[in-house]
Design an enzyme around this catalytic site. Structure first.
Site, PDB file in Angstrom:
ATOM      1  N   ASN A   1      -9.533  -0.927  10.975  1.00  0.00           N
ATOM      2  CA  ASN A   1      -8.366  -0.301  10.342  1.00  0.00           C
ATOM      3  C   ASN A   1      -7.808   0.751  11.299  1.00  0.00           C
ATOM      4  OD1 ASN A   1      -8.569  -1.239   7.263  1.00  0.00           O
ATOM      5  ND2 ASN A   1     -10.626  -0.862   8.034  1.00  0.00           N
TER       6      ASN A   1
ATOM      7  N   GLY B   1      -7.151   5.408   5.588  1.00  0.00           N
ATOM      8  CA  GLY B   1      -6.652   6.270   4.525  1.00  0.00           C
ATOM      9  C   GLY B   1      -7.008   7.731   4.764  1.00  0.00           C
TER      10      GLY B   1
ATOM     11  N   GLU C   1       0.819  -1.214   0.000  1.00  0.00           N
ATOM     12  CA  GLU C   1       0.000   0.000   0.000  1.00  0.00           C
ATOM     13  C   GLU C   1       0.853   1.264   0.000  1.00  0.00           C
ATOM     14  OE1 GLU C   1      -3.654  -0.324   2.570  1.00  0.00           O
ATOM     15  OE2 GLU C   1      -2.591  -2.086   3.302  1.00  0.00           O
TER      16      GLU C   1
ATOM     17  N   TYR D   1      -9.578   3.439  -4.799  1.00  0.00           N
ATOM     18  CA  TYR D   1      -8.669   4.533  -5.116  1.00  0.00           C
ATOM     19  C   TYR D   1      -8.814   5.057  -6.541  1.00  0.00           C
ATOM     20  CZ  TYR D   1      -6.828   2.854  -0.737  1.00  0.00           C
ATOM     21  OH  TYR D   1      -6.716   2.461   0.570  1.00  0.00           O
TER      22      TYR D   1
ATOM     23  N   ASP E   1     -15.110  -1.757   9.479  1.00  0.00           N
ATOM     24  CA  ASP E   1     -15.865  -2.166   8.295  1.00  0.00           C
ATOM     25  C   ASP E   1     -16.866  -3.264   8.634  1.00  0.00           C
ATOM     26  OD1 ASP E   1     -14.077  -0.440   7.168  1.00  0.00           O
ATOM     27  OD2 ASP E   1     -12.944  -1.956   6.071  1.00  0.00           O
TER      28      ASP E   1
ATOM     29  N   SER F   1      -6.711  -2.584   2.323  1.00  0.00           N
ATOM     30  CA  SER F   1      -7.099  -2.022   1.031  1.00  0.00           C
ATOM     31  C   SER F   1      -7.498  -3.095   0.015  1.00  0.00           C
ATOM     32  CB  SER F   1      -5.965  -1.157   0.446  1.00  0.00           C
ATOM     33  OG  SER F   1      -5.759  -0.022   1.242  1.00  0.00           O
TER      34      SER F   1
ATOM     35  N   GLU G   1     -13.436  -5.957   9.823  1.00  0.00           N
ATOM     36  CA  GLU G   1     -12.115  -5.631  10.361  1.00  0.00           C
ATOM     37  C   GLU G   1     -12.083  -4.215  10.922  1.00  0.00           C
ATOM     38  OE1 GLU G   1      -8.986  -4.866   7.349  1.00  0.00           O
ATOM     39  OE2 GLU G   1     -10.533  -5.356   5.894  1.00  0.00           O
TER      40      GLU G   1
ATOM     41  N   ARG H   1     -11.208   3.079  11.523  1.00  0.00           N
ATOM     42  CA  ARG H   1     -12.399   2.862  10.686  1.00  0.00           C
ATOM     43  C   ARG H   1     -12.751   1.394  10.782  1.00  0.00           C
ATOM     44  NH1 ARG H   1     -10.560   2.813   5.767  1.00  0.00           N
ATOM     45  NH2 ARG H   1     -11.181   0.642   5.456  1.00  0.00           N
TER      46      ARG H   1
END
Length: 338
Positions: free
Chosen positions: A276, A280, A24, A220, A261, A154, A274, A259
Protein backbone atom coordinates in the site's frame (compact mmCIF):
# COMPACT_ATOMS: atom_id res chain seq x y z
CA UNK A 1 14.02 18.17 -0.43
CA UNK A 2 15.15 16.31 2.68
CA UNK A 3 18.05 18.76 3.08
CA UNK A 4 15.71 21.68 3.78
CA UNK A 5 15.32 22.92 7.33
CA UNK A 6 11.98 22.96 9.13
CA UNK A 7 11.83 26.74 8.93
CA UNK A 8 12.11 26.55 5.15
CA UNK A 9 9.38 23.94 4.93
CA UNK A 10 7.08 26.06 7.07
CA UNK A 11 7.27 28.88 4.53
CA UNK A 12 5.80 26.66 1.81
CA UNK A 13 2.06 26.35 1.18
CA UNK A 14 1.22 22.68 1.67
CA UNK A 15 -1.91 21.28 0.08
CA UNK A 16 -3.33 18.16 1.73
CA UNK A 17 -5.09 16.32 -1.07
CA UNK A 18 -8.13 14.46 0.25
CA UNK A 19 -11.49 13.04 -0.72
CA UNK A 20 -11.10 12.08 -4.33
CA UNK A 21 -13.44 10.04 -6.50
CA UNK A 22 -12.69 6.44 -5.47
CA UNK A 23 -14.63 3.94 -3.38
CA UNK A 24 -12.34 4.95 -0.49
CA UNK A 25 -13.37 8.60 -0.48
CA UNK A 26 -14.62 8.63 3.13
CA UNK A 27 -11.43 7.00 4.40
CA UNK A 28 -9.40 9.57 2.49
CA UNK A 29 -11.35 12.41 4.09
CA UNK A 30 -10.55 10.98 7.53
CA UNK A 31 -6.87 10.58 6.67
CA UNK A 32 -6.70 14.05 5.13
CA UNK A 33 -8.27 15.80 8.11
CA UNK A 34 -5.86 14.08 10.52
CA UNK A 35 -2.86 15.00 8.36
CA UNK A 36 -4.05 18.60 8.01
CA UNK A 37 -4.57 19.02 11.75
CA UNK A 38 -1.12 17.61 12.51
CA UNK A 39 0.62 19.91 10.02
CA UNK A 40 -1.20 23.01 11.21
CA UNK A 41 -0.39 22.25 14.85
CA UNK A 42 3.28 21.93 13.87
CA UNK A 43 3.17 25.40 12.38
CA UNK A 44 2.94 24.57 8.68
CA UNK A 45 0.88 26.64 6.27
CA UNK A 46 -1.34 23.74 5.26
CA UNK A 47 -4.67 23.75 3.42
CA UNK A 48 -7.28 21.14 2.60
CA UNK A 49 -7.59 20.51 -1.14
CA UNK A 50 -10.48 18.47 -2.53
CA UNK A 51 -9.13 16.12 -5.22
CA UNK A 52 -11.92 16.20 -7.77
CA UNK A 53 -12.12 17.28 -11.43
CA UNK A 54 -11.22 20.84 -10.40
CA UNK A 55 -7.99 19.82 -8.67
CA UNK A 56 -5.57 21.61 -11.07
CA UNK A 57 -7.56 24.83 -10.66
CA UNK A 58 -7.64 24.46 -6.85
CA UNK A 59 -3.87 23.88 -6.69
CA UNK A 60 -3.19 27.03 -8.70
CA UNK A 61 -5.81 29.07 -6.88
CA UNK A 62 -4.35 28.20 -3.47
CA UNK A 63 -0.78 28.60 -4.78
CA UNK A 64 0.17 25.18 -3.44
CA UNK A 65 3.92 24.62 -3.43
CA UNK A 66 3.94 21.05 -2.02
CA UNK A 67 1.26 18.36 -2.16
CA UNK A 68 0.75 15.95 0.73
CA UNK A 69 -1.29 13.12 -0.82
CA UNK A 70 -3.94 11.86 1.60
CA UNK A 71 -5.86 9.95 -1.06
CA UNK A 72 -6.69 6.24 -1.27
CA UNK A 73 -7.81 4.03 -4.13
CA UNK A 74 -8.30 4.88 -7.79
CA UNK A 75 -7.15 8.25 -9.17
CA UNK A 76 -5.11 8.83 -6.03
CA UNK A 77 -3.05 5.77 -5.30
CA UNK A 78 -2.58 4.48 -8.85
CA UNK A 79 -0.23 7.06 -10.38
CA UNK A 80 -2.90 9.35 -11.83
CA UNK A 81 -2.54 12.17 -9.28
CA UNK A 82 1.21 11.69 -9.25
CA UNK A 83 1.30 12.27 -13.02
CA UNK A 84 -0.77 15.43 -12.69
CA UNK A 85 1.52 16.81 -10.00
CA UNK A 86 4.62 16.00 -12.05
CA UNK A 87 3.18 17.86 -15.04
CA UNK A 88 2.36 20.85 -12.81
CA UNK A 89 5.86 20.65 -11.25
CA UNK A 90 4.47 20.42 -7.72
CA UNK A 91 6.57 18.22 -5.40
CA UNK A 92 4.50 15.53 -3.68
CA UNK A 93 4.74 12.89 -0.97
CA UNK A 94 5.01 9.15 -1.48
CA UNK A 95 5.86 7.02 -4.48
CA UNK A 96 6.11 8.13 -8.09
CA UNK A 97 3.89 7.42 -11.07
CA UNK A 98 5.19 3.98 -12.04
CA UNK A 99 5.64 2.63 -8.51
CA UNK A 100 2.15 3.77 -7.55
CA UNK A 101 0.63 2.13 -10.62
CA UNK A 102 2.53 -1.13 -10.10
CA UNK A 103 1.61 -1.41 -6.42
CA UNK A 104 -2.05 -0.65 -7.08
CA UNK A 105 -2.32 -3.35 -9.74
CA UNK A 106 -2.23 -6.69 -7.91
CA UNK A 107 -1.99 -8.66 -11.15
CA UNK A 108 1.18 -6.87 -12.25
CA UNK A 109 2.80 -6.50 -8.83
CA UNK A 110 2.37 -10.21 -8.13
CA UNK A 111 4.12 -11.07 -11.37
CA UNK A 112 7.03 -8.94 -10.23
CA UNK A 113 7.08 -10.60 -6.80
CA UNK A 114 6.92 -14.10 -8.30
CA UNK A 115 9.72 -13.37 -10.77
CA UNK A 116 11.90 -12.30 -7.84
CA UNK A 117 11.14 -15.30 -5.65
CA UNK A 118 8.74 -13.65 -3.20
CA UNK A 119 5.87 -15.88 -2.02
CA UNK A 120 2.34 -14.93 -3.18
CA UNK A 121 -0.98 -16.80 -3.07
CA UNK A 122 -1.82 -19.11 -5.97
CA UNK A 123 -4.35 -17.30 -8.11
CA UNK A 124 -6.03 -16.95 -11.47
CA UNK A 125 -6.80 -13.71 -13.31
CA UNK A 126 -10.19 -13.19 -14.96
CA UNK A 127 -11.20 -10.36 -17.26
CA UNK A 128 -14.70 -8.93 -17.23
CA UNK A 129 -17.11 -11.24 -19.04
CA UNK A 130 -15.02 -14.39 -18.60
CA UNK A 131 -17.16 -15.92 -15.87
CA UNK A 132 -18.06 -18.85 -18.16
CA UNK A 133 -14.37 -19.71 -18.44
CA UNK A 134 -14.05 -20.30 -14.70
CA UNK A 135 -14.70 -23.81 -13.49
CA UNK A 136 -13.91 -24.13 -9.80
CA UNK A 137 -13.17 -27.82 -10.24
CA UNK A 138 -10.23 -26.98 -12.54
CA UNK A 139 -8.53 -24.61 -10.11
CA UNK A 140 -5.31 -25.94 -8.55
CA UNK A 141 -6.69 -25.04 -5.12
CA UNK A 142 -9.97 -25.95 -3.39
CA UNK A 143 -12.79 -23.89 -1.92
CA UNK A 144 -12.94 -21.52 -0.21
CA UNK A 145 -11.43 -18.97 -2.61
CA UNK A 146 -10.99 -15.21 -2.39
CA UNK A 147 -12.39 -13.03 -5.17
CA UNK A 148 -11.03 -9.47 -5.37
CA UNK A 149 -10.62 -6.57 -7.82
CA UNK A 150 -7.11 -6.08 -9.14
CA UNK A 151 -6.99 -2.36 -8.37
CA UNK A 152 -8.83 -1.52 -5.17
CA UNK A 153 -7.73 -1.16 -1.58
CA UNK A 154 -9.26 -1.40 1.90
CA UNK A 155 -10.76 -4.81 0.96
CA UNK A 156 -13.29 -3.05 -1.31
CA UNK A 157 -15.11 -5.59 -3.50
CA UNK A 158 -13.52 -8.61 -1.77
CA UNK A 159 -15.57 -11.76 -1.12
CA UNK A 160 -14.69 -15.14 0.35
CA UNK A 161 -16.49 -17.84 -1.65
CA UNK A 162 -17.20 -21.06 0.24
CA UNK A 163 -19.85 -22.57 -2.07
CA UNK A 164 -20.28 -22.76 -5.85
CA UNK A 165 -23.48 -20.72 -5.76
CA UNK A 166 -21.63 -17.78 -4.20
CA UNK A 167 -19.14 -17.47 -7.06
CA UNK A 168 -21.15 -15.56 -9.67
CA UNK A 169 -22.36 -12.82 -7.23
CA UNK A 170 -18.77 -12.47 -5.98
CA UNK A 171 -17.44 -12.07 -9.52
CA UNK A 172 -20.07 -9.47 -10.37
CA UNK A 173 -19.27 -7.51 -7.21
CA UNK A 174 -15.53 -7.50 -7.97
CA UNK A 175 -16.12 -6.57 -11.63
CA UNK A 176 -18.14 -3.58 -10.47
CA UNK A 177 -14.81 -2.09 -9.40
CA UNK A 178 -12.35 -3.37 -12.00
CA UNK A 179 -12.18 -5.14 -15.36
CA UNK A 180 -9.51 -7.53 -14.03
CA UNK A 181 -10.09 -9.61 -10.92
CA UNK A 182 -8.21 -12.28 -9.02
CA UNK A 183 -9.56 -15.60 -7.85
CA UNK A 184 -7.02 -16.78 -5.32
CA UNK A 185 -6.60 -19.54 -2.80
CA UNK A 186 -7.92 -18.84 0.68
CA UNK A 187 -5.00 -19.06 3.08
CA UNK A 188 -5.83 -19.42 6.72
CA UNK A 189 -3.06 -17.46 8.31
CA UNK A 190 -2.33 -14.64 10.70
CA UNK A 191 -2.47 -11.12 9.25
CA UNK A 192 0.91 -9.42 9.63
CA UNK A 193 1.47 -5.93 8.29
CA UNK A 194 4.81 -4.15 8.05
CA UNK A 195 5.26 -0.38 8.10
CA UNK A 196 8.11 1.17 6.12
CA UNK A 197 9.33 4.75 6.13
CA UNK A 198 12.11 6.04 3.88
CA UNK A 199 13.27 2.50 3.04
CA UNK A 200 13.49 1.47 6.71
CA UNK A 201 11.09 -1.08 8.27
CA UNK A 202 9.47 0.47 11.36
CA UNK A 203 7.96 -2.74 12.70
CA UNK A 204 5.27 -5.35 12.21
CA UNK A 205 1.76 -5.52 13.66
CA UNK A 206 -0.68 -8.43 13.80
CA UNK A 207 -4.37 -7.90 13.07
CA UNK A 208 -6.89 -10.26 14.67
CA UNK A 209 -10.30 -9.55 13.07
CA UNK A 210 -13.43 -10.47 15.01
CA UNK A 211 -15.30 -11.10 11.74
CA UNK A 212 -14.66 -13.54 8.87
CA UNK A 213 -11.71 -11.54 7.51
CA UNK A 214 -10.15 -8.08 7.76
CA UNK A 215 -12.89 -6.45 5.69
CA UNK A 216 -13.58 -2.78 4.96
CA UNK A 217 -15.97 -2.72 7.91
CA UNK A 218 -13.42 -4.32 10.25
CA UNK A 219 -10.73 -1.86 9.16
CA UNK A 220 -12.76 1.24 9.90
CA UNK A 221 -15.09 0.21 12.73
CA UNK A 222 -13.65 0.41 16.21
CA UNK A 223 -13.81 -2.86 18.14
CA UNK A 224 -14.01 -5.24 15.15
CA UNK A 225 -10.29 -6.10 15.19
CA UNK A 226 -7.53 -6.40 17.77
CA UNK A 227 -4.09 -4.95 17.02
CA UNK A 228 -1.05 -6.72 18.49
CA UNK A 229 2.09 -4.58 18.42
CA UNK A 230 4.73 -5.75 17.99
CA UNK A 231 3.41 -8.80 16.17
CA UNK A 232 3.96 -11.78 18.54
CA UNK A 233 6.20 -13.83 16.26
CA UNK A 234 9.42 -15.75 16.93
CA UNK A 235 12.37 -13.40 16.44
CA UNK A 236 13.58 -15.01 13.17
CA UNK A 237 10.06 -14.86 11.71
CA UNK A 238 9.55 -11.27 12.83
CA UNK A 239 12.80 -10.29 11.12
CA UNK A 240 11.75 -12.21 8.00
CA UNK A 241 8.47 -10.26 7.87
CA UNK A 242 10.43 -6.99 7.96
CA UNK A 243 12.81 -8.25 5.30
CA UNK A 244 10.03 -9.42 2.95
CA UNK A 245 8.20 -6.14 3.41
CA UNK A 246 11.28 -4.11 2.53
CA UNK A 247 12.00 -6.35 -0.47
CA UNK A 248 8.49 -5.80 -1.85
CA UNK A 249 8.72 -2.04 -1.21
CA UNK A 250 12.05 -1.80 -3.03
CA UNK A 251 11.14 -4.10 -5.93
CA UNK A 252 8.31 -1.75 -6.88
CA UNK A 253 10.53 1.30 -6.42
CA UNK A 254 8.36 2.77 -3.66
CA UNK A 255 9.24 5.87 -1.66
CA UNK A 256 8.13 7.52 1.56
CA UNK A 257 5.72 5.58 3.76
CA UNK A 258 4.23 2.24 2.74
CA UNK A 259 2.50 -0.67 4.44
CA UNK A 260 3.10 -4.22 3.25
CA UNK A 261 0.49 -6.90 4.01
CA UNK A 262 1.38 -10.54 4.65
CA UNK A 263 -0.23 -13.76 5.83
CA UNK A 264 1.81 -15.84 8.29
CA UNK A 265 1.42 -19.60 8.38
CA UNK A 266 3.95 -20.38 11.09
CA UNK A 267 7.57 -21.58 11.05
CA UNK A 268 8.77 -18.83 8.74
CA UNK A 269 6.01 -19.32 6.20
CA UNK A 270 4.81 -15.99 4.81
CA UNK A 271 2.67 -15.10 1.82
CA UNK A 272 2.87 -11.57 0.44
CA UNK A 273 -0.46 -9.94 -0.40
CA UNK A 274 0.20 -6.35 -1.46
CA UNK A 275 2.04 -3.07 -0.95
CA UNK A 276 0.00 0.00 0.00
CA UNK A 277 1.76 3.14 -1.23
CA UNK A 278 -0.63 5.52 0.57
CA UNK A 279 -1.49 3.80 3.87
CA UNK A 280 -4.41 5.04 5.92
CA UNK A 281 -3.73 7.87 8.37
CA UNK A 282 -6.98 7.64 10.36
CA UNK A 283 -7.42 7.03 14.09
CA UNK A 284 -7.67 3.28 13.42
CA UNK A 285 -4.93 3.08 10.78
CA UNK A 286 -1.99 0.73 11.16
CA UNK A 287 0.99 2.72 9.89
CA UNK A 288 0.62 5.45 12.57
CA UNK A 289 0.28 2.73 15.21
CA UNK A 290 3.42 0.95 13.97
CA UNK A 291 5.31 4.24 13.85
CA UNK A 292 4.24 5.08 17.41
CA UNK A 293 5.56 1.71 18.55
CA UNK A 294 8.88 2.64 16.93
CA UNK A 295 8.99 5.96 18.82
CA UNK A 296 7.47 8.33 16.24
CA UNK A 297 4.17 9.98 17.18
CA UNK A 298 1.54 10.91 14.60
CA UNK A 299 2.67 14.53 14.03
CA UNK A 300 6.25 13.34 13.74
CA UNK A 301 5.24 10.71 11.17
CA UNK A 302 3.33 13.27 9.12
CA UNK A 303 6.30 15.64 9.20
CA UNK A 304 8.73 12.90 8.13
CA UNK A 305 6.49 12.01 5.21
CA UNK A 306 6.22 15.68 4.20
CA UNK A 307 9.99 16.12 4.24
CA UNK A 308 10.29 13.38 1.64
CA UNK A 309 8.13 15.27 -0.87
CA UNK A 310 9.80 15.73 -4.24
CA UNK A 311 9.39 15.53 -7.99
CA UNK A 312 10.52 12.19 -9.37
CA UNK A 313 10.90 13.27 -13.01
CA UNK A 314 13.76 15.74 -13.70
CA UNK A 315 12.76 18.96 -15.38
CA UNK A 316 13.93 18.84 -18.97
CA UNK A 317 13.02 21.58 -21.37
CA UNK A 318 14.80 20.83 -24.63
CA UNK A 319 14.37 23.55 -27.20
CA UNK A 320 11.76 22.45 -29.71
CA UNK A 321 12.69 22.77 -33.39
CA UNK A 322 11.27 25.92 -34.91
CA UNK A 323 8.95 25.28 -37.85
CA UNK A 324 9.49 27.55 -40.80
CA UNK A 325 7.19 27.68 -43.83
CA UNK A 326 8.82 26.76 -47.19
CA UNK A 327 9.33 30.41 -48.24
CA UNK A 328 11.10 31.24 -44.99
CA UNK A 329 13.26 28.10 -45.32
CA UNK A 330 14.40 29.20 -48.81
CA UNK A 331 15.17 32.69 -47.55
CA UNK A 332 17.20 31.24 -44.67
CA UNK A 333 19.20 29.02 -47.06
CA UNK A 334 19.94 31.99 -49.36
CA UNK A 335 21.08 34.05 -46.41
CA UNK A 336 23.39 31.25 -45.30
CA UNK A 337 24.97 31.00 -48.75
CA UNK A 338 25.53 34.71 -48.86
Amino acid sequence: MLSMKREEWQKKRVGVLMGGMSAEREVSLSSGRAILEALQKLGYEAYAVEADEELPFRLREKKIAVAFIGLHGRLGEDGAIQGLLESMRIPYTGSGILSSALAMNKVVSRKIFMENGLPVPRHRVLKKGEEKKLDLSTLPFPLPVVVKPSQEGSSVGVTIVSEDRQLLPALKQAWAYDADILVEEFIKGREIQVGILDDVPLGAIEIVPKVQFYSYEAKYTEGLADHLLPAPLPKPDYDRALHLGLQAHCLLGCEGATRVDHLYQGQGGFVLLEVNTLPGMTALSLLPEIAKGAGTDFPGLVERILWGARLKIPARRPQAPVFLPPRAQRAKRKKGKA
